[in-house]
Structure formats: C-alpha cells, structure tokens
Design a protein around this motif. Sequence first.
Motif, PDB file in Angstrom:
ATOM      1  N   PHE A  73      68.201  28.349  82.973  1.00 26.79           N
ATOM      2  CA  PHE A  73      68.702  28.597  84.386  1.00 26.79           C
ATOM      3  C   PHE A  73      68.963  27.139  84.808  1.00 26.79           C
ATOM      4  O   PHE A  73      67.993  26.404  84.725  1.00 26.79           O
ATOM      5  CB  PHE A  73      67.739  29.457  84.993  1.00 26.79           C
ATOM      6  N   LEU A  74      70.009  26.931  85.287  1.00 28.35           N
ATOM      7  CA  LEU A  74      70.489  25.542  85.879  1.00 28.35           C
ATOM      8  C   LEU A  74      70.150  25.396  87.217  1.00 28.35           C
ATOM      9  O   LEU A  74      70.344  24.458  88.033  1.00 28.35           O
ATOM     10  CB  LEU A  74      71.982  25.503  85.630  1.00 28.35           C
ATOM     11  N   GLY A  75      69.695  26.572  87.960  1.00 26.01           N
ATOM     12  CA  GLY A  75      69.360  26.395  89.309  1.00 26.01           C
ATOM     13  C   GLY A  75      70.303  26.714  90.150  1.00 26.01           C
ATOM     14  O   GLY A  75      70.120  26.726  91.440  1.00 26.01           O
ATOM     15  N   SER A  76      71.571  27.309  89.871  1.00 25.12           N
ATOM     16  CA  SER A  76      72.712  27.747  90.754  1.00 25.12           C
ATOM     17  C   SER A  76      73.429  29.040  90.387  1.00 25.12           C
ATOM     18  O   SER A  76      72.795  29.441  89.366  1.00 25.12           O
ATOM     19  CB  SER A  76      73.755  26.611  90.671  1.00 25.12           C
ATOM     20  N   ASP A  94      77.956  37.202 104.045  1.00 25.99           N
ATOM     21  CA  ASP A  94      77.324  37.746 102.922  1.00 25.99           C
ATOM     22  C   ASP A  94      78.102  37.590 101.680  1.00 25.99           C
ATOM     23  O   ASP A  94      79.131  37.839 101.552  1.00 25.99           O
ATOM     24  CB  ASP A  94      76.976  39.302 103.165  1.00 25.99           C
ATOM     25  N   MET A  95      77.411  37.340 100.621  1.00 26.80           N
ATOM     26  CA  MET A  95      77.935  37.115  99.461  1.00 26.80           C
ATOM     27  C   MET A  95      77.059  37.822  98.351  1.00 26.80           C
ATOM     28  O   MET A  95      75.940  38.233  98.550  1.00 26.80           O
ATOM     29  CB  MET A  95      77.911  35.737  98.668  1.00 26.80           C
ATOM     30  N   THR A  96      77.659  38.470  97.104  1.00 26.89           N
ATOM     31  CA  THR A  96      76.904  39.042  96.213  1.00 26.89           C
ATOM     32  C   THR A  96      76.993  37.979  95.025  1.00 26.89           C
ATOM     33  O   THR A  96      77.644  37.181  94.502  1.00 26.89           O
ATOM     34  CB  THR A  96      77.827  40.199  95.733  1.00 26.89           C
ATOM     35  N   VAL A  97      75.675  38.094  94.466  1.00 22.87           N
ATOM     36  CA  VAL A  97      75.559  37.324  93.378  1.00 22.87           C
ATOM     37  C   VAL A  97      76.058  37.880  92.131  1.00 22.87           C
ATOM     38  O   VAL A  97      76.098  39.062  91.797  1.00 22.87           O
ATOM     39  CB  VAL A  97      73.896  37.032  92.970  1.00 22.87           C
ATOM     40  N   ARG A  98      76.833  37.035  91.345  1.00 26.23           N
ATOM     41  CA  ARG A  98      77.800  37.505  90.074  1.00 26.23           C
ATOM     42  C   ARG A  98      76.939  37.269  88.975  1.00 26.23           C
ATOM     43  O   ARG A  98      76.886  38.142  87.966  1.00 26.23           O
ATOM     44  CB  ARG A  98      79.155  36.771  90.101  1.00 26.23           C
ATOM     45  N   GLU A  99      76.354  35.976  89.050  1.00 24.73           N
ATOM     46  CA  GLU A  99      75.559  35.525  87.596  1.00 24.73           C
ATOM     47  C   GLU A  99      74.567  34.380  88.052  1.00 24.73           C
ATOM     48  O   GLU A  99      75.079  33.573  88.792  1.00 24.73           O
ATOM     49  CB  GLU A  99      76.273  35.326  86.471  1.00 24.73           C
ATOM     50  N   PRO A 100      73.653  34.210  87.521  1.00 27.64           N
ATOM     51  CA  PRO A 100      72.567  32.802  87.639  1.00 27.64           C
ATOM     52  C   PRO A 100      73.411  31.963  86.374  1.00 27.64           C
ATOM     53  O   PRO A 100      73.813  32.642  85.576  1.00 27.64           O
ATOM     54  CB  PRO A 100      71.446  33.285  87.326  1.00 27.64           C
ATOM     55  N   LEU A 101      73.821  30.695  86.611  1.00 35.11           N
ATOM     56  CA  LEU A 101      74.187  29.897  85.679  1.00 35.11           C
ATOM     57  C   LEU A 101      73.266  29.427  84.887  1.00 35.11           C
ATOM     58  O   LEU A 101      72.298  29.129  85.262  1.00 35.11           O
ATOM     59  CB  LEU A 101      74.867  28.810  86.649  1.00 35.11           C
ATOM     60  N   ILE A 102      73.592  29.551  83.562  1.00 30.45           N
ATOM     61  CA  ILE A 102      72.623  29.335  82.244  1.00 30.45           C
ATOM     62  C   ILE A 102      73.332  28.208  81.487  1.00 30.45           C
ATOM     63  O   ILE A 102      74.678  28.212  81.019  1.00 30.45           O
ATOM     64  CB  ILE A 102      72.595  30.609  81.536  1.00 30.45           C
ATOM     65  N   HIS A 103      72.649  27.304  81.115  1.00 28.31           N
ATOM     66  CA  HIS A 103      73.179  26.238  80.034  1.00 28.31           C
ATOM     67  C   HIS A 103      73.504  26.951  78.834  1.00 28.31           C
ATOM     68  O   HIS A 103      72.826  27.758  78.271  1.00 28.31           O
ATOM     69  CB  HIS A 103      71.954  25.279  79.817  1.00 28.31           C
TER      70      HIS A 103
END
Length: 70
Positions: A36-39, A21-30
């Motif tokens: 949003f870059l999709g990752s 299990d992992m925690t989302v730290r941040e959506p990757l933004i250009h």
Amino acid sequence: MAKKPKFAVGTIVKLKSGGPDMTVREPLIHYTSEEFLGSYSCQWFAGKKSEVDKFPEDSLELVKPEAKGA
C-alpha cells in the motif's frame, strides 16, 4: 511491516479540509511489491460530472452515516 489501508473500496470519505463526500475507488498499491502506497483513488460528483483524483490517507476522514428517521 507494511502499512495496511485504513479505508476499504466503497467507503465514503472527505478531505479533512472540507469538500464533497467521495467514494474510495481503490487503495493505491505498488505494482511490483504490492505494498500500500498510502494514497487512494477517490471518485465524486461535481454537479452531474464525475471526477476522480488521488489523495493521501492522512488527508482523508471517514464520513459518518446520518441517522435515518430522526
């Protein structure tokens, strides 16, 4: 229309193929277009060691919370 992140910061996810299990730290933004870059940057623990890596949204799934008091 720009794609919006499916997972918010703090959401617990895992790879569809398995793994911890992992925690989302941040959506990757250009950095210039702010799209949003999709990752996502995700964090998890391997034993006592904190790990961080980037994963595409399509490779992740939501971890459903376990029912308490069952």
